[in-house]
Design a protein around this motif. Structure first.
Motif, PDB file in Angstrom:
ATOM      1  N   UNK A 175      -1.810  -1.112   0.127  1.00  0.00           N
ATOM      2  CA  UNK A 175      -1.975  -2.562   0.338  1.00  0.00           C
ATOM      3  C   UNK A 175      -0.617  -3.240   0.200  1.00  0.00           C
ATOM      4  N   UNK A 176      -0.183  -3.859   1.291  1.00  0.00           N
ATOM      5  CA  UNK A 176       1.085  -4.588   1.267  1.00  0.00           C
ATOM      6  C   UNK A 176       0.801  -6.076   1.269  1.00  0.00           C
ATOM      7  N   UNK A 177       1.427  -6.781   0.325  1.00  0.00           N
ATOM      8  CA  UNK A 177       1.210  -8.222   0.199  1.00  0.00           C
ATOM      9  C   UNK A 177       2.507  -8.972   0.437  1.00  0.00           C
ATOM     10  N   UNK A 178       2.434  -9.990   1.267  1.00  0.00           N
ATOM     11  CA  UNK A 178       3.540 -10.918   1.480  1.00  0.00           C
ATOM     12  C   UNK A 178       3.290 -12.137   0.611  1.00  0.00           C
ATOM     13  N   UNK A 179       4.258 -12.465  -0.236  1.00  0.00           N
ATOM     14  CA  UNK A 179       4.141 -13.575  -1.180  1.00  0.00           C
ATOM     15  C   UNK A 179       5.092 -14.699  -0.806  1.00  0.00           C
ATOM     16  N   UNK A 180       4.632 -15.934  -1.004  1.00  0.00           N
ATOM     17  CA  UNK A 180       5.528 -17.091  -0.909  1.00  0.00           C
ATOM     18  C   UNK A 180       5.815 -17.567  -2.318  1.00  0.00           C
ATOM     19  N   UNK A 181       7.097 -17.620  -2.682  1.00  0.00           N
ATOM     20  CA  UNK A 181       7.489 -18.093  -3.999  1.00  0.00           C
ATOM     21  C   UNK A 181       7.483 -19.618  -4.038  1.00  0.00           C
ATOM     22  N   UNK A 182       7.717 -20.179  -5.210  1.00  0.00           N
ATOM     23  CA  UNK A 182       7.572 -21.630  -5.404  1.00  0.00           C
ATOM     24  C   UNK A 182       8.471 -22.440  -4.493  1.00  0.00           C
ATOM     25  N   UNK A 206       3.321 -18.698  -9.945  1.00  0.00           N
ATOM     26  CA  UNK A 206       4.643 -18.260  -9.529  1.00  0.00           C
ATOM     27  C   UNK A 206       4.725 -17.922  -8.047  1.00  0.00           C
ATOM     28  N   UNK A 207       3.640 -17.392  -7.489  1.00  0.00           N
ATOM     29  CA  UNK A 207       3.684 -16.957  -6.098  1.00  0.00           C
ATOM     30  C   UNK A 207       2.296 -17.030  -5.487  1.00  0.00           C
ATOM     31  N   UNK A 208       2.280 -17.249  -4.192  1.00  0.00           N
ATOM     32  CA  UNK A 208       1.022 -17.382  -3.460  1.00  0.00           C
ATOM     33  C   UNK A 208       0.942 -16.293  -2.402  1.00  0.00           C
TER      34      UNK A 208
END
Length: 380
Positions: free
Chosen positions: A101-108, A86-88
């Motif tokens: 911890x902050x995470x930036x996700x790229x969706x599909x 779903x996300x990377x």
């Protein structure tokens, strides 16, 4: 007089733009019964869906090779069908000696969203996004400046929490193995503008494993800038989650500028809906109030806030409301700045003197752009 923010004339987008492709359907989008039905529709034994649910929600497994109870010949098909990616993760930033911890996700579809894991001595909290972007157009918020791209799916919301749960369970966060105890819908987006996906995510988070993560609903907080009809709808869901109302101003003149949805639902209407939520659910409402220098931090506004919150009634002996004062996490280039410590202390003291339960929020992660939308803005 202190300078007022410029009027905001951006449209209040309550639904995402049409025509976008939908995220792939995931096991977390479905109830356990719906997963069994889907397996049957695909010609698979229903118990396979239950096995996958155990791996995802209970064992927190993300490597198909560890799903050894699934037949090797069908494993890839099952995982692809029920657990699509779903996300990377694009970037993970750490602060507070690794406990934030902050995470930036790229969706599909390329959309960017953020989540934050915050570990404390007695709990671990996930702050999750519910939309890519936001249509509420609050001028002091980094997310609001980019507009709304789209709603997130139930599974995309849940996956942020599951990812945090995996990191804790595997001991990747200082403090040893642990579990997510709290979830706050205070990341990117207006949760109640994506109502059905958010309620679906709450049900998935709070359903016993393997239907969901088995969290307590009392550990879940859903924030809103004040979508009054949705607040009333949420009160009827039978979910004892905490409602957090992002008020930020006690009077309509100022709140119209800071929170443009106020031009539809006034301070009085919004606070009354929040009070009704507390009365119905027997859960104390949190009033979120970002402290902005010379804008909303004057002592007389503390008195006015106490008047507004005290005007609706008290449905329980312990009080219906708690005010959470938030030192503004400043956005680069914005004219909105954090209030002085002296003014914040005075504001808090005035509320406490009026009998309003009030605390100052712990400011974590300011050095890693922890305010929602800041990291996505720098990446995008």
């Amino acid at each position: 007089m202190s300078p007022m923010p410029e009027p905001t004339h951006l449209p209040l987008v309550l639904t995402p733009p049409r025509g976008r492709a939908k995220p792939p359907r995931h096991l977390a989008d479905l109830t356990l019964a719906e997963r069994l039905e889907e397996a049957t529709r695909l010609g698979l034994p229903g118990f396979r869906a239950r096995q996958l649910s155990v791996h995802y929600f209970d064992r927190l497994v993300d490597d198909p090779e560890q799903m050894t109870d699934l037949p090797l010949a069908q494993r890839a098909e099952l995982v692809t069908g029920f657990l699509p990616e779903l996300m990377t993760p694009l970037r993970t930033l750490e602060a507070d000696r690794g406990t934030t911890r902050k995470t930036l996700w790229r969706l599909f579809d390329g959309a960017l969203v953020e989540s934050v894991l915050m570990r404390y001595p007695d709990r671990a909290t996930m702050c999750v996004s519910s939309q890519a972007g936001c249509g509420m157009a609050c001028p002091f918020c980094a997310t609001g400046q980019g507009g709304l791209q789209r709603n997130m799916s139930t599974a995309e919301i849940v996956e942020q929490v599951v990812a945090g749960a995996r990191a804790l369970a595997r001991g990747e966060v200082p403090g040893g193995p642990g579990r997510v105890s709290n979830v706050v819908f205070m990341g990117m987006g207006e949760p109640l503008a994506n109502y059905h996906a958010v309620v679906g995510a709450v049900r998935r988070l709070t359903s016993p494993a393997p239907d969901g993560l088995g969290m307590s609903a009392r550990g879940v907080t859903v924030s809103t800038v004040g979508l009054v009809p949705r607040i009333r709808q949420l009160a009827a869901e039978g979910l004892p989650v905490t409602l957090a109302l992002s008020l930020h101003a006690p009077d309509d003149e100022l709140r119209n500028e800071l929170v443009p949805i106020n031009t539809r639902y006034s301070v009085a209407e919004t606070v009354e809906a929040a009070w009704d939520y507390a009365r119905t659910t027997k859960r104390r409402v949190s009033i979120e109030y970002a402290m902005m220098r010379g804008i909303n931090d004057q002592a007389h506004r503390a008195d006015l806030l106490a008047d507004v919150l005290g005007s609706v009634g008290d449905p329980a002996p312990w009080g219906w409301v708690h005010v959470n004062l938030i030192p503004l996490n400043e956005v680069r280039g914005s004219k909105f700045t954090r209030s002085s410590d002296e003014d914040m202390d005075t504001f808090q003291r005035r509320l406490l003197e009026r009998g309003i339960s009030t605390t100052m929020r712990d400011t974590r992660g300011s050095d890693i752009d922890a305010a929602c939308g800041q990291l996505a803005a720098t990446e995008g």
